[in-house]
Design a protein around this motif. Structure first.
Motif, PDB file in Angstrom:
ATOM      1  N   ALA A  87      11.644  62.212  51.368  1.00 36.08           N
ATOM      2  CA  ALA A  87      11.722  61.145  50.361  1.00 36.08           C
ATOM      3  C   ALA A  87      11.684  61.729  48.951  1.00 36.08           C
ATOM      4  O   ALA A  87      12.427  61.280  48.071  1.00 36.08           O
ATOM      5  CB  ALA A  87      10.576  60.154  50.557  1.00 36.08           C
ATOM      6  N   LEU A  88      10.840  62.725  48.738  1.00 38.23           N
ATOM      7  CA  LEU A  88      10.768  63.358  47.420  1.00 38.23           C
ATOM      8  C   LEU A  88      12.079  64.053  47.070  1.00 38.23           C
ATOM      9  O   LEU A  88      12.528  63.996  45.922  1.00 38.23           O
ATOM     10  CB  LEU A  88       9.607  64.358  47.371  1.00 38.23           C
ATOM     11  CG  LEU A  88       8.218  63.738  47.344  1.00 38.23           C
ATOM     12  CD1 LEU A  88       7.145  64.824  47.474  1.00 38.23           C
ATOM     13  CD2 LEU A  88       8.004  62.936  46.073  1.00 38.23           C
ATOM     14  N   GLU A  89      12.698  64.680  48.054  1.00 38.08           N
ATOM     15  CA  GLU A  89      14.000  65.313  47.825  1.00 38.08           C
ATOM     16  C   GLU A  89      15.042  64.262  47.439  1.00 38.08           C
ATOM     17  O   GLU A  89      15.839  64.459  46.528  1.00 38.08           O
ATOM     18  CB  GLU A  89      14.453  66.066  49.073  1.00 38.08           C
ATOM     19  CG  GLU A  89      15.864  66.558  49.009  1.00 38.08           C
ATOM     20  CD  GLU A  89      15.946  68.057  48.928  1.00 38.08           C
ATOM     21  OE1 GLU A  89      17.032  68.543  48.599  1.00 38.08           O
ATOM     22  OE2 GLU A  89      14.937  68.717  49.172  1.00 38.08           O
ATOM     23  N   THR A  90      15.005  63.130  48.114  1.00 39.19           N
ATOM     24  CA  THR A  90      15.934  62.043  47.803  1.00 39.19           C
ATOM     25  C   THR A  90      15.702  61.535  46.385  1.00 39.19           C
ATOM     26  O   THR A  90      16.652  61.289  45.636  1.00 39.19           O
ATOM     27  CB  THR A  90      15.780  60.897  48.818  1.00 39.19           C
ATOM     28  OG1 THR A  90      16.082  61.403  50.125  1.00 39.19           O
ATOM     29  CG2 THR A  90      16.695  59.733  48.499  1.00 39.19           C
TER      30      THR A  90
ATOM     31  N   THR B 262      18.366  61.646  43.402  1.00 41.62           N
ATOM     32  CA  THR B 262      18.717  60.397  42.734  1.00 41.62           C
ATOM     33  C   THR B 262      18.476  60.500  41.235  1.00 41.62           C
ATOM     34  O   THR B 262      19.300  60.050  40.426  1.00 41.62           O
ATOM     35  CB  THR B 262      17.909  59.226  43.327  1.00 41.62           C
ATOM     36  OG1 THR B 262      18.171  59.159  44.730  1.00 41.62           O
ATOM     37  CG2 THR B 262      18.258  57.904  42.675  1.00 41.62           C
ATOM     38  N   GLU B 263      17.367  61.126  40.863  1.00 45.69           N
ATOM     39  CA  GLU B 263      17.061  61.305  39.444  1.00 45.69           C
ATOM     40  C   GLU B 263      18.119  62.176  38.769  1.00 45.69           C
ATOM     41  O   GLU B 263      18.594  61.858  37.676  1.00 45.69           O
ATOM     42  CB  GLU B 263      15.680  61.937  39.282  1.00 45.69           C
ATOM     43  CG  GLU B 263      15.270  62.129  37.835  1.00 45.69           C
ATOM     44  CD  GLU B 263      13.893  62.743  37.696  1.00 45.69           C
ATOM     45  OE1 GLU B 263      13.206  62.401  36.723  1.00 45.69           O
ATOM     46  OE2 GLU B 263      13.498  63.563  38.549  1.00 45.69           O
ATOM     47  N   GLN B 264      18.527  63.257  39.434  1.00 45.10           N
ATOM     48  CA  GLN B 264      19.551  64.134  38.859  1.00 45.10           C
ATOM     49  C   GLN B 264      20.872  63.393  38.719  1.00 45.10           C
ATOM     50  O   GLN B 264      21.583  63.542  37.722  1.00 45.10           O
ATOM     51  CB  GLN B 264      19.720  65.397  39.692  1.00 45.10           C
ATOM     52  CG  GLN B 264      20.673  66.409  39.065  1.00 45.10           C
ATOM     53  CD  GLN B 264      20.226  66.841  37.678  1.00 45.10           C
ATOM     54  OE1 GLN B 264      19.095  67.268  37.482  1.00 45.10           O
ATOM     55  NE2 GLN B 264      21.101  66.711  36.698  1.00 45.10           N
ATOM     56  N   THR B 265      21.202  62.586  39.708  1.00 48.55           N
ATOM     57  CA  THR B 265      22.429  61.783  39.643  1.00 48.55           C
ATOM     58  C   THR B 265      22.367  60.830  38.454  1.00 48.55           C
ATOM     59  O   THR B 265      23.345  60.678  37.712  1.00 48.55           O
ATOM     60  CB  THR B 265      22.641  61.004  40.957  1.00 48.55           C
ATOM     61  OG1 THR B 265      22.764  61.937  42.032  1.00 48.55           O
ATOM     62  CG2 THR B 265      23.878  60.134  40.893  1.00 48.55           C
ATOM     63  N   ALA B 266      21.213  60.194  38.243  1.00 49.67           N
ATOM     64  CA  ALA B 266      21.050  59.275  37.110  1.00 49.67           C
ATOM     65  C   ALA B 266      21.198  60.015  35.782  1.00 49.67           C
ATOM     66  O   ALA B 266      21.839  59.508  34.845  1.00 49.67           O
ATOM     67  CB  ALA B 266      19.683  58.587  37.182  1.00 49.67           C
TER      68      ALA B 266
END
Length: 71
Positions: free
Chosen positions: A26-29, A33-37
């Motif tokens: 979950a932390l990896e996800t 997701t944060e990097q994508t944002a």
């Protein structure tokens, strides 16, 4: 130690390891997701600059056309 207790202890350890793996996943996800944002926000910023530049060119062209019509 009774055999039932050892089995319980092993099962609890397996559950804890499974939960830890799930949390790591979950932390990896979340990091992905944060990097994508961040990447999307950067791209939007570049797009905003491009749109602003285009608006300036369109305004210049509009003024040039308007001044040409007055000739």
């Amino acid at each position: 130690m009774p055999a039932g207790f050892v089995a319980y202890e092993d099962a609890a350890g397996d559950r804890a390891r499974g939960q830890s793996d799930a949390i790591r996943g979950a932390l990896e996800t979340v990091r992905d997701t944060e990097q994508t944002a961040i990447d999307i926000a950067d791209e939007l910023g570049r797009n905003r600059e491009t749109i602003g530049s285009i608006r300036g060119h369109v305004a210049d062209a509009g003024r040039a056309i308007a001044s040409g019509q007055g000739l």
